[in-house]
Design an enzyme around this catalytic site. Structure first.
Site, mmCIF file in Angstrom:
data_model
loop_
_atom_site.group_PDB
_atom_site.id
_atom_site.type_symbol
_atom_site.label_atom_id
_atom_site.label_comp_id
_atom_site.label_asym_id
_atom_site.label_seq_id
_atom_site.Cartn_x
_atom_site.Cartn_y
_atom_site.Cartn_z
ATOM 1 N N ASP A 9 121.010 62.936 66.132
ATOM 2 C CA ASP A 9 122.233 62.350 65.581
ATOM 3 C C ASP A 9 122.643 63.257 64.420
ATOM 4 O O ASP A 9 122.123 63.124 63.315
ATOM 5 C CB ASP A 9 121.965 60.924 65.097
ATOM 6 C CG ASP A 9 123.219 60.251 64.553
ATOM 7 O OD1 ASP A 9 124.313 60.524 65.075
ATOM 8 O OD2 ASP A 9 123.099 59.479 63.584
ATOM 9 N N GLU A 70 124.617 64.158 69.931
ATOM 10 C CA GLU A 70 125.844 63.371 70.002
ATOM 11 C C GLU A 70 127.046 64.298 69.962
ATOM 12 O O GLU A 70 127.150 65.178 69.104
ATOM 13 C CB GLU A 70 125.924 62.380 68.848
ATOM 14 C CG GLU A 70 127.169 61.498 68.907
ATOM 15 C CD GLU A 70 127.198 60.464 67.807
ATOM 16 O OE1 GLU A 70 128.034 60.608 66.889
ATOM 17 O OE2 GLU A 70 126.385 59.517 67.856
ATOM 18 N N ASP A 143 120.227 56.399 61.500
ATOM 19 C CA ASP A 143 120.356 57.713 62.118
ATOM 20 C C ASP A 143 119.185 57.996 63.054
ATOM 21 O O ASP A 143 119.340 58.640 64.095
ATOM 22 C CB ASP A 143 120.406 58.792 61.028
ATOM 23 C CG ASP A 143 121.410 58.466 59.944
ATOM 24 O OD1 ASP A 143 122.568 58.896 60.064
ATOM 25 O OD2 ASP A 143 121.030 57.766 58.994
#
Length: 211
Positions: A9, A70, A143
């Site tokens: 992330d 991501e 996260d």
């Protein structure tokens, strides 16, 4: 044979990392999680160097078969987008330097994979991540949980030949690593075994993929 996926992330202030082993029967096991943090008071070059060193150590330690990041999407805050994109670039470059396949997954894709709904909120994603990984609570901070969700998503939806993530990572199924090919073959065999039991009983409905 389990497929080892590192989920990332990305972010300049907090870059979440998770290592997840995914078996052909879709059983996912958390290996480790961490967050690489850099201060906003630090110069950009030093922050990017910190992320590079962190992901370098992580990849060397766990030797994943694939890395799931991501996909950067539009934000109203341009500086946030820039920071996320810069962190993503560092992570992708470190993986590419080691020949590790890289795939990008959108937040909606991740939500749909782990919860069944592309509109799930963070709490719902965290709850399902904990359930899938058989944890008492979601990894923290958020996260880290998001990174784990990315790894699960790629293990479930991106490892099979012909999938979007597989094509993104390697240009097609022919570019899969040996571990990815073995994982996909084992997954196909597991699905074939389940279908041969028939769809009328519980065996045929077991481990149905979340779509």
């Amino acid at each position: 044979m389990a497929l080892r996926v590192v989920g990332v992330d990305p972010g300049l202030t907090r870059c979440g990392l998770a290592v997840v082993d995914v078996e052909a029967n879709r059983r996912a096991t958390l290996v480790d999680v961490t967050v690489i943090g850099t201060s906003a008071d630090t110069s950009l070059d030093a922050r990017l160097l910190g992320i590079a060193r962190g992901i370098e150590a992580w990849l060397d330690r766990y030797s994943p078969d694939a890395l799931a990041v991501e996909r950067v999407f539009s934000h109203t805050n341009v500086s946030t987008v820039m920071g996320t994109a810069q962190a993503s670039g560092i992570v992708i470059a470190e993986a590419a330097r080691r020949g590790i396949a890289v795939a990008l997954h959108t937040p909606t894709e991740v939500k749909a994979a782990v919860t069944g709904s592309g509109r799930a909120d963070k709490d719902q994603v965290g709850h399902m991540v904990a359930k899938i990984l058989r944890l008492d609570a979601p990894p923290t901070p958020a996260d880290a949980a998001d990174a784990a969700a990315l790894a699960i998503t790629h293990g479930w939806r991106g490892a099979a030949p012909g999938s979007h993530a597989s094509a993104t990572a390697s240009g097609g199924s022919s570019g899969l690593t040996p571990a990815q090919r073995a994982w996909a073959q084992a997954e196909a065999a597991a699905r074939k075994g389940a279908s041969s039991q028939g769809t009328g009983g519980r065996g045929g409905a077991a481990r149905r993929p979340i779509r």
